[in-house]
Design a protein around this motif. Structure first.
Motif: not given
Ligand SMILES: Cc1cc2nc3c(=O)[nH]c(=O)nc-3n(C[C@H](O)[C@H](O)[C@H](O)COP(=O)(O)O)c2cc1C
Length: 203
Positions: A195-198, A201-202
């Protein structure tokens, strides 16, 4: 198909319908996606080899550890890149490429030389050269998917054998990456991705 749909529907095709050829216009379009791909410093130290004939394809199939994707493809494409000697900022090839830009050649060379020296000192010249081809193949694969044509990047190859099949000298060229193209003889495989979440890093 828009870009996102092409990305979603492209999959690594392992077996093609070998009765279906690619039209010349389709091949030219795929090659154009490669040609328009950017390269570091715009040097384009590469060439594209299109293999469609059954004899050469069979030889490439063996040079790629007998991968069915190569044997059944309508087209297997090899992106070759120059050997590192050709990337020398004082060499004829770099000069001829550098002269194409609006600024004088000396401006180009002054910009390029420190990066070349850095890559050389780090032992990264070959890696840098070869990485250019990956971008071209990525664009060609997504572009092909937008036309309903499937593909598979092929990193599993024996470089010496591939160069022999393509009849080019290892003094002049090295293999970046191959890719097979054609109409699939298998069902589209669903994407397996983080997933994009995992993944992101922003900062
Ligand atoms: C650089 C690169 C090299 C690859 N080399 C091979 C290969 O030699 N043989 C193969 O069957 N698949 C190869 N693949 C395909 C990947 O295994 C596949 O793209 C990945 O599992 C994701 O699946 P998808 O493309 O269907 O989304 C390669 C992919 C990439 C990006």
């Amino acid at each position: 198909m828009d870009f996102l749909e092409a990305m979603q529907h492209r999959f690594a095709c392992k077996v093609y319908d070998s009765r279906r050829v690619l039209e010349d216009s389709e091949i030219q379009k795929i090659l154009e996606y490669g040609r328009l791909t950017p390269t570091s410093f715009g040097l384009e130290l590469w060439s594209f080899h299109v293999v469609q004939g059954s004899q050469k394809k069979e030889a490439l199939f063996h040079a790629c550890f007998d991968q069915e994707s190569v044997r059944t493809s309508a087209m297997t494409l090899a992106v070759l890149v120059r050997t590192s000697a050709f990337a020398n900022p004082d060499g004829d090839l770099v000069h001829s490429r550098g002269k194409r830009f609006p600024d004088p050649l000396s401006v180009f060379i002054d910009d390029y030389r420190p990066y070349y020296d850095f890559l050389r000192s780090e032992g990264r010249l070959d890696c840098w050269l070869k990485s250019q081809g990956y971008l071209a193949i990525a664009n060609m694969m997504t572009g092909a998917a937008a036309m309903g044509i499937q593909s598979c990047a092929i990193e599993g190859f024996d470089e010496k054998k591939v160069l022999r099949v393509l009849d080019v000298s290892s003094d002049q060229w090295q293999v970046s990456l191959l890719a097979t193209f054609g109409y699939p003889a298998e069902e589209e495989r669903p994407k397996i991705r983080q997933s994009l979440d995992s993944l992101v890093t922003y900062h």
